[in-house]
Every structure is written in structure tokens, then in C-alpha cells.
Design a protein around this motif. Structure first.
Motif: not given
Length: 212
Positions: A91-93, A180-182, A186-194
Motif C-alpha cells: 500500500e505504501k508503494r 492499476t496493477l498495484l 492491494v484489493a486482492l490482498k485485502n480481500m484474502w485477509r478478510t
């Protein structure tokens, strides 16, 4: 709370906030874009008078991106991106690239608009001088050229800066493709974490039965 928010906005130079924090995609350079961003008679012609950006930063408790009024030179609205407390490296990147792209866009259009304004003034002065006219008439009003005469300048300016505009477009597409790729990562990572957190929560809360 409302009065505090209003005071913060005033201190930020009329900055406003947005809820969903989408990346503002700026259209690539084209003829229509050039006309919108550059054809301003109020553009300063001295680059050393470039206004400094606001040093305002939202409070740590803020959950939104903040957007300021259009810059008088670049005509772009500055954005101060929200920094979450638990910001991951990915997310920082993403945030750094978005901010860097905003700054790059601002610098490009500031230089482009200053160059446009200077060259336009020089063209008008030379054209009036060729006619034996001064910049201002007897009443002190600034003289102007007609649309056909100005079309010569517009065409010349676009032709002169064609390569620069093409390079800008390529860099714009490259940056926004990476962003857009980043954002997708981020969206996929947050979804997986949820999903994993919910699964773990259900597993821990399910009752256990003893074998008899």
C-alpha cells in the motif's frame, strides 16, 4: 466536529476530502486537453513566481484523501493522500507512486502552460508589430488577433511540441498501468485477509464436542 473540519479545510486553502480515495486518472495529452489546460489569458509568464504547494497534512485520525483547489499554473487539483495507520509495504508503494505521478503531472503542465503563455504573447506581439500596431489601443485595451490568425500559432505550437506530447502520453500510460496493477494487488490482498480472518474467527468460535 463540523466546526473543526471546516477550520481544517480553511487552513488547508479550501482543501476538501473524498471518501473512496480513487486514483484520479488524468487524460493523456491531446488537442482538446491542450485547449482546456492552456488557453488561459491569466497564466503568469514568470516561472519564478510559481506558487508553493500547501504544506497542509490531514490529522492522523483522518480517513480520507484531501483535494485542494486547482493550481493556477498547472490547472490540476493537488491531492494529499491518506496514510492508514496499518499501511502495508504494498500500500505504501502504491501511495508513493500515486503521489509521485501527481507531482510529475503537475510539473509537466506547469512548464507546458508557462511555455504556451510566453510563446502566445510573443506571437501576438510580433503579429501586431508587423501590422504597425501596438499591444494596446488608444483606450488602453489589449489588442487581440482573430481566430484565423491565432490558428496559425496553435498549429505551430502543437507541431513544435508533438514529440514532447507523445513522450508524455507514453509515460502517462506506463504510470497508470502500473498503478492499476498495484491497486488490483492491494484489493486482492485485502480481500484474502478478510476471508482468512472470517474463517479463523468462525473456527475459533465453533463449539467443541467431547467423545464419550
Amino acid at each position: 466536529m463540523a466546526s473543526k473540519a471546516a477550520a481544517a479545510a480553511a487552513a488547508a486553502g479550501c482543501l476538501t476530502w473524498r471518501v473512496f480515495s480513487p486514483f484520479t486518472l488524468h487524460a493523456p495529452c491531446s488537442l482538446s486537453t491542450l485547449n482546456i489546460r492552456q488557453c488561459s489569458s491569466k497564466l503568469p509568464t514568470q516561472p519564478d513566481k510559481t506558487p508553493k504547494r500547501s504544506a497542509f497534512r490531514p490529522a492522523a485520525s483522518s480517513t480520507h484523501d484531501w483535494i485542494g483547489p486547482p493550481n493556477p499554473l498547472s490547472n490540476l487539483r493537488p491531492i494529499v493522500y491518506h496514510v492508514p495507520g496499518n499501511e502495508s509495504e504494498l500500500e505504501k508503494r502504491l501511495r508513493h507512486l500515486r503521489q509521485e505521478t501527481e507531482d510529475w503531472n503537475h510539473d509537466f503542465w506547469t512548464k507546458q502552460n508557462i511555455s504556451y503563455s510566453k510563446e502566445k504573447d510573443a506571437f501576438i506581439f510580433a503579429s501586431l508589430k508587423a501590422k504597425g500596431l501596438t499591444v494596446r489601443d488608444e483606450q488602453g485595451r489589449r489588442r487581440a488577433l482573430n481566430s484565423e490568425e491565432m490558428a496559425v500559432f496553435y498549429k505551430s505550437f502543437l507541431e513544435t511540441n508533438r514529440l514532447r506530447h507523445a513522450d508524455y502520453n507514453k509515460e502517462w500510460y506506463r504510470r497508470n498501468f502500473t498503478i492499476t496493477l498495484l491497486m488490483a494487488q492491494v484489493a486482492l490482498k485485502n480481500m484474502w485477509r478478510t476471508v482468512t480472518e472470517r474463517h479463523s474467527s468462525k473456527k475459533n468460535s465453533s463449539p467443541t464436542t467431547d467423545n464419550k
